[in-house]
Design a protein around this motif. Structure first.
Motif: not given
Length: 136
Positions: A86-99, A101-114
């Motif tokens: 999931a960490t790799a997926l979030v990092t990869t998706w965060s490289l997209q200029p327009r989209w 930001w959608l996965l950045k909330p998944l970096r929050l502690p509780g959501l990251r674990t889930l």
């Protein structure tokens, strides 16, 4: 009047600038579709895409196991750190200029674990399905 050679020269890419390297398995139709969607939106200057199905030899230098990469997305970030799942997926998706930001909330502690747990469960099920379908 001649054209300005500097203005028409291609941009200079600094070889010292490090980029991300994503290791994925194109033999998995779900993984391949996801990577194709990301590749269409992320600059090739920012990410090197390594298909371990076609280039398993690329894993040896990192000490990665082919089956592990078949099961979960792996990424070496711009700082040389290995990210998995999931960490790799979030990092990869965060490289997209327009989209991204959608996965950045998944970096929050509780959501990251889930999201990590959900990714592991999904990846295991998908990996088993791929093996049963002969996608190797």
């Amino acid at each position: 009047m001649s054209a300005d050679p500097i203005a028409s020269a291609p941009p200079v890419v600094d070889p010292a600038v490090r980029h991300h390297t994503v290791y994925y398995n194109s033999a998995c139709p779900v993984c391949d579709a996801g990577v194709c969607a990301m590749r269409a939106r992320i600059s090739e200057r920012d990410v090197e895409w390594v298909d371990v199905h076609r280039h398993p030899e690329r894993l040896a230098a990192l000490g990665l196991d082919l089956e592990s990469v078949r099961e979960r997305l792996h990424l070496v970030d711009a700082d040389g750190r290995l990210q998995v799942g999931a960490t790799a997926l979030v990092t990869t998706w965060s490289l997209q200029p327009r989209w991204g930001w959608l996965l950045k909330p998944l970096r929050l502690p509780g959501l990251r674990t889930l999201s990590s747990w959900a990714y592991i469960v999904f990846a295991r099920v998908l990996y088993r399905w791929n093996r049963s379908q002969g996608h190797w």
